[in-house]
Scaffold this active site. Sequence first.
Site, PDB file in Angstrom:
ATOM      1  N   ASP A  98       0.859  -1.184   0.000  1.00 33.75           N
ATOM      2  CA  ASP A  98       0.000   0.000   0.000  1.00 33.75           C
ATOM      3  C   ASP A  98       0.898   1.237   0.000  1.00 33.75           C
ATOM      4  O   ASP A  98       2.116   1.133   0.039  1.00 33.75           O
ATOM      5  CB  ASP A  98      -0.953  -0.023   1.194  1.00 33.75           C
ATOM      6  CG  ASP A  98      -0.225  -0.033   2.533  1.00 33.75           C
ATOM      7  OD1 ASP A  98       1.002   0.158   2.565  1.00 33.75           O
ATOM      8  OD2 ASP A  98      -0.894  -0.236   3.561  1.00 33.75           O
ATOM      9  N   GLY A 101      -0.624   5.866   2.783  1.00 33.95           N
ATOM     10  CA  GLY A 101      -1.630   6.913   2.953  1.00 33.95           C
ATOM     11  C   GLY A 101      -2.664   6.592   4.007  1.00 33.95           C
ATOM     12  O   GLY A 101      -3.027   7.450   4.825  1.00 33.95           O
ATOM     13  N   ASP A 152      -2.616   8.600  -1.466  1.00 37.13           N
ATOM     14  CA  ASP A 152      -3.954   9.182  -1.540  1.00 37.13           C
ATOM     15  C   ASP A 152      -4.385   9.669  -0.178  1.00 37.13           C
ATOM     16  O   ASP A 152      -3.755   9.357   0.828  1.00 37.13           O
ATOM     17  CB  ASP A 152      -4.957   8.127  -2.041  1.00 37.13           C
ATOM     18  CG  ASP A 152      -5.074   6.948  -1.077  1.00 37.13           C
ATOM     19  OD1 ASP A 152      -4.045   6.564  -0.484  1.00 37.13           O
ATOM     20  OD2 ASP A 152      -6.181   6.413  -0.906  1.00 37.13           O
ATOM     21  N   GLN A 193     -11.118   7.363  -4.725  1.00 36.27           N
ATOM     22  CA  GLN A 193     -11.701   7.823  -3.465  1.00 36.27           C
ATOM     23  C   GLN A 193     -12.985   8.603  -3.770  1.00 36.27           C
ATOM     24  O   GLN A 193     -13.420   8.675  -4.905  1.00 36.27           O
ATOM     25  CB  GLN A 193     -10.698   8.677  -2.696  1.00 36.27           C
ATOM     26  CG  GLN A 193      -9.495   7.921  -2.155  1.00 36.27           C
ATOM     27  CD  GLN A 193      -9.820   7.019  -0.961  1.00 36.27           C
ATOM     28  OE1 GLN A 193     -10.970   6.945  -0.502  1.00 36.27           O
ATOM     29  NE2 GLN A 193      -8.812   6.319  -0.473  1.00 36.27           N
ATOM     30  N   ASP A 270      -7.640  -7.508   0.150  1.00 37.26           N
ATOM     31  CA  ASP A 270      -6.729  -7.770   1.263  1.00 37.26           C
ATOM     32  C   ASP A 270      -7.405  -7.321   2.544  1.00 37.26           C
ATOM     33  O   ASP A 270      -8.292  -6.455   2.511  1.00 37.26           O
ATOM     34  CB  ASP A 270      -5.413  -6.991   1.113  1.00 37.26           C
ATOM     35  CG  ASP A 270      -5.553  -5.557   1.604  1.00 37.26           C
ATOM     36  OD1 ASP A 270      -5.072  -5.260   2.714  1.00 37.26           O
ATOM     37  OD2 ASP A 270      -6.190  -4.736   0.909  1.00 37.26           O
TER      38      ASP A 270
END
Length: 377
Positions: A98, A101, A152, A193, A270
Site C-alpha cells: 500500500d 496513505g 492518496d 476515493q 486484502d
Amino acid sequence: MEGGFILISYEVLHVCKQSGARLGKLTTPHGVFETPIFMPVGTLATVKTLTVEEIKEVSEGLILANTYHLWQQPGEDIVKDHGGIRGFMKWDGALLTDSGGFQVFSLAKLRDIKEEGVHFKHHKSGAPLFLSPEDAIRIQEDLGADIIMSFDECPPPYESYEYMKDSVERTIRWAKRGKEALKTDQALFGIVQGGLNKELRAHCAEELIKLDFPGYSIGGLSVGETKAEMYEMTKHLNPILPFNKPRYLMGVGAPEDLLENVINGVDMFDCVLPTRNARHGTALTTIGKVTIKNKQFERDMSSLDPNLQTSVSKYSKSYIRHLFKAEEQLGQRLVSIQNLAYLKHLMAEIRQAIKDDRLLDFKDEFYERTNYPKVSY
C-alpha cells in the site's frame, strides 16, 4: 520505467453468465494468479504469527506488506539492503504494498494536509513526520513489491461534500505526481476515493483512468460505513472502471464481503481481519464464525472446520479453546492458519462458481449453510 514497460498484465478469462462476475488471470514477475483472489496482509514483512512456509499453505502466493510501518521500522533502507521485502522475509512469491496513505490518516491524531504532502506525528513517539506522493513512491521502490499504490487521502465516509470534493481533487493530483515520480517497472495502481458520493467516485475514477494506470484500487470503504453502502459503491463503480484492468478493493476481507463484491466486479482483496479475528479467538469456517473461547467447546472433540482439511484439522475445538484460555500463542497461530485457509478455499469456490456460470446459486447456498450476515442493498 524501462521503456514504459510494466511487468504485469491482466486478462479477463470468463464472465459469469448468471452474475456478471469476472474470472481473470493476473500475471506478475513472481507468479501468475487466477482472480478473484484474497491477499493475506503481512504488515511488517510478516503475516502475524506465521512462518513463510505456513503463508504458502494459506495463500495463493500473493501477499501484501505495509509501506508506512516498514518505513518506520526497520526503515526502507534496511529492507532495501536485503534486496527488498522479498529478501528481507525470505518470501519468493508475489508482493503488493500500500502507499502508506491510509496509516497517515488512521494512526496520526495530529496531521496537516498540504498540497505538497502530509505533515503528521509518529503514531507512537509523536515525532514529526512528512510524507509526499513522491516519498511514497520512492519508499515503495526500495521495498520492491510487484504492485504498488498511489499516495492518496482516505477521508472518513461521512465528510461534507465540500471536504470530499477537495480531497478527491488532491488525490487525483497526487496520483499524477506519483506516476511521474516512478522510476521502476513496478505496477502502480491509482486509488479511487470519494467517500459515499457516487458523483465524486465516478469523477475520481474517470480522471484516474485518463492517467492510464495498469490497475485501479477502490479505497475508503470498510472504514465505518454500512455493508449496504459499501456494496452499493462497488456496484456503482463496476461499469465505470476499465474492463481489461484489475480492480482491487482495499482492506476488505469478511467472507460475505468478498462474495458480494466479487459479484460487483472486484478482482483483488486484502484485509487484516482473518489474523486479527484469530488473535481474539474468532474462527472463520465453512459453516460460519466460531467463537472458540465459548464454554460450549470445552469438551468438543470435533475439528475446527469439519469440511476443510488443513494442518489445523487434527486439533480438537476443546484443545484450541484450552490454548486460548491458557493464553498460549499456539492458539492464535492455529486459528490464523484456519482463517486464511478458509478464505483461500472460499475464493477457489467462488472462482469455480464463476467458471460454471452459477455464482448467484452459490451465493444462496453460502448463506444457507453459514451464519455469515446477509445484507440487502
